[in-house]
Design an enzyme around this catalytic site. Structure first.
Site, PDB file in Angstrom:
ATOM      1  N   LEU A 193       0.543  -1.200   0.071  1.00  0.00           N
ATOM      2  CA  LEU A 193       0.487   0.293   0.228  1.00  0.00           C
ATOM      3  C   LEU A 193       0.724   1.103   0.296  1.00  0.00           C
ATOM      4  O   LEU A 193       2.239   1.109   0.917  1.00  0.00           O
ATOM      5  CB  LEU A 193      -0.783  -0.076   1.281  1.00  0.00           C
ATOM      6  CG  LEU A 193      -1.266  -0.863   0.977  1.00  0.00           C
ATOM      7  CD1 LEU A 193      -3.117  -1.364   2.883  1.00  0.00           C
ATOM      8  CD2 LEU A 193      -2.553  -0.913  -0.025  1.00  0.00           C
ATOM      9  N   ASP A 194       0.862   2.472  -1.030  1.00  0.00           N
ATOM     10  CA  ASP A 194       1.742   2.814  -0.920  1.00  0.00           C
ATOM     11  C   ASP A 194       1.752   4.547   0.004  1.00  0.00           C
ATOM     12  O   ASP A 194       0.234   3.791   1.132  1.00  0.00           O
ATOM     13  CB  ASP A 194       1.341   4.128  -2.188  1.00  0.00           C
ATOM     14  CG  ASP A 194      -0.094   4.406  -2.642  1.00  0.00           C
ATOM     15  OD1 ASP A 194      -0.348   5.611  -1.167  1.00  0.00           O
ATOM     16  OD2 ASP A 194      -0.435   4.559  -3.050  1.00  0.00           O
ATOM     17  N   LYS A 195       2.156   5.360   0.750  1.00  0.00           N
ATOM     18  CA  LYS A 195       2.025   5.779   1.768  1.00  0.00           C
ATOM     19  C   LYS A 195       0.883   6.340   2.426  1.00  0.00           C
ATOM     20  O   LYS A 195       0.679   7.211   3.570  1.00  0.00           O
ATOM     21  CB  LYS A 195       3.154   7.155   1.753  1.00  0.00           C
ATOM     22  CG  LYS A 195       3.613   8.425   2.542  1.00  0.00           C
ATOM     23  CD  LYS A 195       5.006   8.577   2.434  1.00  0.00           C
ATOM     24  CE  LYS A 195       4.672   9.797   1.674  1.00  0.00           C
ATOM     25  NZ  LYS A 195       3.857  10.782   2.505  1.00  0.00           N
TER      26      LYS A 195
END
Length: 247
Positions: free
Chosen positions: A107-109
């Site tokens: 999951l991206d930041k």
């Protein structure tokens, strides 16, 4: 010349669930592994599982107990074991006994929500393989009011900026609230930043993104930044939830 059945030492250790590939390499470089009585410091050393005698910290190498963990990732936290820039990672939220698990996908930041972690490489490969058809569900807040026609376009599949295609299982409007559209998006694939890029492909931006479900698993009962181990029945249900029975 390596034997056909040989694999690198770092891969042997990670496959058995003792550490991530990164931690495995560090352990080997530190001299904690022996092969046939000799200390080996080369992670790329070829070994023959079942034939070569491998020791880890002086003990015969055996498969670790398989562990499966469900975590509610907060926004602003990266899905990585470490970060040169010093940003907070998901491992800052895990106890010491769980530091040898690795994320199943990313999951991206700026995305929050469900994240699986495990030390079971076959399980992780199954969940992340698009052919397994394990669905991931997202709650999306998009800029502007998205028309029905553009939602239909998203549902039918849309070509993104890099030339690849997003082919969601479902895109549905939850509600229009003020100047924003809230959508539910279900994917069975896991391309990099796919939800964000598919929304951009129809002229809008994602302002908030939460993964709310992986297969039958949901956020119910989880607080942000908290997690829990999965029981055997939940792991089995995940394996059954895809369109391909591979495990």
């Amino acid at each position: 010349m390596k034997a056909k059945s040989a694999v690198t030492l770092d891969r042997v250790l990670s496959r058995m669930g003792h550490a991530s590939r990164t931690d495995t390499r560090e352990a080997i470089l530190a001299g904690r592994l022996k092969v046939n009585g000799r200390v080996i410091r080369d992670p790329e050393c070829w070994v023959r599982p079942g034939r070569d005698h491998v020791q880890f910290d002086g003990l015969p190498l055996k498969p670790a107990r398989k562990f499966y963990y469900l975590f509610y990732k907060p926004k602003g936290v990266i899905t990585s074991h470490g970060d040169p820039a010093g940003r907070k990672t998901v491992y800052d939220y895990l106890g010491e006994e769980r530091r040898w698990v690795f994320p199943v996908g990313r999951l991206d930041k700026d995305t929050s929500g469900l994240l699986l972690l495990t030390n079971d490489t076959e399980f992780a490969d199954f969940i992340t393989n698009p052919g397994s058809r394990v669905s991931k569900t997202y709650l999306v807040k998009a800029s502007g009011l998205i028309s029905d026609e553009r939602i239909e376009k998203l549902t039918a599949g849309v070509q993104m900026k890099r030339g690849d295609w997003a082919t969601p299982q479902l895109v549905r409007r939850i509600e229009d609230r003020g100047k924003y559209t809230w959508l539910e998006v279900v994917l069975a694939e896991g391309k990099n930043r796919e939800v964000r890029r598919m929304i951009e492909a129809v002229g809008f931006k994602v302002l908030k993104l939460v993964r709310t479900r992986i297969g039958p698993l949901t956020l119910d009962g989880l607080e942000v930044g908290k997690g829990r181990p999965l029981g055997p029945a939940e792991v089995a249900a995940l394996k059954r939830s895809g369109g391909r029975q591979g495990l």
